[in-house]
Design an enzyme around this catalytic site. Structure first.
Site, PDB file in Angstrom:
ATOM      1  N   SER A  92      35.548  36.047  36.878  1.00 26.36           N
ATOM      2  CA  SER A  92      35.912  36.802  35.676  1.00 26.36           C
ATOM      3  C   SER A  92      36.036  35.892  34.466  1.00 26.36           C
ATOM      4  CB  SER A  92      37.261  37.479  35.930  1.00 26.36           C
ATOM      5  OG  SER A  92      37.820  37.961  34.730  1.00 26.36           O
ATOM      6  N   TYR A 130      45.777  37.263  37.225  1.00 27.01           N
ATOM      7  CA  TYR A 130      44.419  37.614  37.668  1.00 27.01           C
ATOM      8  C   TYR A 130      43.456  36.451  37.405  1.00 27.01           C
ATOM      9  CZ  TYR A 130      39.928  40.109  37.719  1.00 27.01           C
ATOM     10  OH  TYR A 130      38.640  40.504  37.966  1.00 27.01           O
ATOM     11  N   LYS A 156      41.392  34.152  40.139  1.00 26.57           N
ATOM     12  CA  LYS A 156      39.926  34.011  40.106  1.00 26.57           C
ATOM     13  C   LYS A 156      39.533  32.538  39.929  1.00 26.57           C
ATOM     14  CE  LYS A 156      38.269  38.179  40.717  1.00 26.57           C
ATOM     15  NZ  LYS A 156      37.442  38.454  41.921  1.00 26.57           N
TER      16      LYS A 156
END
Lengths: 322, 322
Positions: free
Chosen positions: B124, B148, B152
């Site tokens: 991402s 998040y 990642k």
């Protein structure tokens, strides 16, 4: 303040214990207690005005982190790690100790409502990988070329996320290669950088597995301890989003190391260095950078050794009576 | 070749299944079987000349990864993830699904002697964090500003280390924000970028929580599937040490999105966008970068959509009969 040292029996850990006990301070406050843990039981020091717990503990075992912080230390020095050569040779051990144990510690802190210690995490230059610019800034991409570097980089990322969420107050210190590392060689691939000074000063042969032109980034044991105690006393709101910093060091080639040895101990000492090229070591060392821009750390008051001669002099003063 | 898709019931996963079955190919070879896993059982497609297994599985549960690869898929698409807003709201869930499940998968592969699949991992843009340059190169520091993004980035690091060690052949794709995402809004903080196109085209009101000036990086669902199938067929020795790449996208502001909507569907559609500033969403979106240098991916043959108008047109063609 109560301080916890993970990896307290190690070379830096023992010196850190001495520094805290000698000054009676940690994080700018009086030292009121110590928890010292390592895979072998650390020696409990005298002279701490409060409880001292010195125990063997495997922090990669579930539950060990909870036990480690049961006295709610206000400052936690996390030095426990498997070194680069060993993490490369033993995949499982490296991830277990360098990544899982770090996460267990952070999770144990998170589980305690209202507990928000300061965490000083020792990271490594191995978070960087080639290709390198001549001088590496703090904001250079983390692209580790070894499993050890990967584990340390992941630790830095966890540290930043937990700190951002206010779970603890965290700082990561990318230590230069410690030189002159006393005692026996450990399994770090960087061991020869110390060996070629330490062994000849003790009248023994040292093996040199890489060419003279290899440049590296060094700090004495005393400078490393200085980084740790300084970090513990620092106002970490000054860090912003950059939670891990490269520590200032002395940049020197193997040839410059050898000349410093010659100035301190003469040609006879230098003659004890035996060149034995080792491809496996060279492959690891090649993935390490050589020089850094550490303005951010310098601005925050972290201090390097004055020169490689000063590094050699410090070792001689401690181990060979000056 | 047998392909495994983790996250096969998701928006991209379903389209990837369709693409593999329609072309009868994966990784430049005939498709001979499919394993489709997700938290809800994916629909098993018709027309695969070989075994198809479509099951519900929680990959963050120990043992699930071993079961997932029991047919020894030659290509593994790892799309399974908890999205940004959810990972920020639920700390445990985010680390469990986005980090632990990824590591379980990699470890399950490592445990099988002689097995060396190709792993296509979806990463991402959230691996990057501020401050940003105007255009972000592939070698920009990974400094995620969300949990998040942290998860990642750690996945990218694991991927690189496992691939370096030859455990699998791995590539990480940093997908642009998918737009126009069909169906209901999910918990991604980026959901409004699609909502302000999708809802008005369906005659419904859409909420816009950020200012018109916010710039972002987009790919259509079809472009995203194209990245995945292209990666599966790519000779990954061309990647060198850079195992994760930012995928090419369309850079557009919210204002440019709105003008594309106006060109496609008129003022009446645009009038359905209701401005409702939301500080929580804005705080997350502010931490995302806006434009990228994706020359490395372009050189490897990854292809972006032609324009934001093309992105809108693709959605209209699929959902509103052109």
């Amino acid at each position: 303040m109560h301080a916890l040292i993970l990896g307290a029996a190690g070379m830096i850990g023992r010196r850190l214990v001495d520094a805290l006990v000698d000054t009676g301070q940690v994080g700018g406050q009086p030292l009121t207690g110590l928890t010292l843990l390592d895979v072998v039981a650390p020696t409990a020091p005298e002279g701490v005005p409060g409880p001292v717990r010195a125990e063997a503990a495997d922090l990669s075992v579930p539950g060990a982190a909870e036990a480690a912080i049961r006295d709610r230390p206000e400052v936690i020095f996390h030095l426990a790690a498997v070194v680069s050569g060993e993490a490369e040779a033993n995949f499982d051990l490296g991830y277990r100790v360098n990544l899982d144990a770090t996460r267990f510690l952070f999770e144990a802190i998170r589980a305690i409502e209202g507990y928000r210690p300061k965490v000083v995490f020792t990271s490594s230059l191995a978070v960087f990988g080639p290709p390198f610019p001549a001088v590496i800034p703090d904001d250079y991409i983390l692209r580790p070329a070894t499993s050890y570097g990967t584990q340390k980089a992941m630790g830095e990322m966890l540290l930043a996320d937990y700190a951002r969420r206010g779970i603890f107050d965290g700082i990561g210190l990318r230590l230069p290669t410690i030189c002159v590392r006393p005692g026996k060689p450990n399994k770090a691939a960087s061991g020869f950088f110390s060996g070629i000074i330490r062994e000849p000063l003790a009248g023994q042969e040292a093996r040199l597995p890489v060419p003279d032109t290899v440049r590296h980034w060094f700090a004495s044991p005393a400078a490393a301890v200085g980084f740790l105690t300084h970090a513990a006393a620092l106002d970490l709101t000054r860090l912003g989003t950059r939670r891990s910093l490269t520590m200032p060091g002395v940049s020197a080639t193997v040839a410059e190391e050898i000349e410093a040895l010659r100035r301190a101990a003469g040609d006879k000492a230098v003659a004890l260095i035996r060149r034995e090229p080792d491809e496996a070591v060279m492959r690891i060392v090649e993935t390490w950078p050589a020089a850094f821009d550490t303005q951010a750390a310098t601005d925050l008051g972290f201090q390097a050794d004055a020169s490689f001669d000063a590094i050699v002099a410090q070792h001689i003063a401690e181990f060979h009576g000056g």
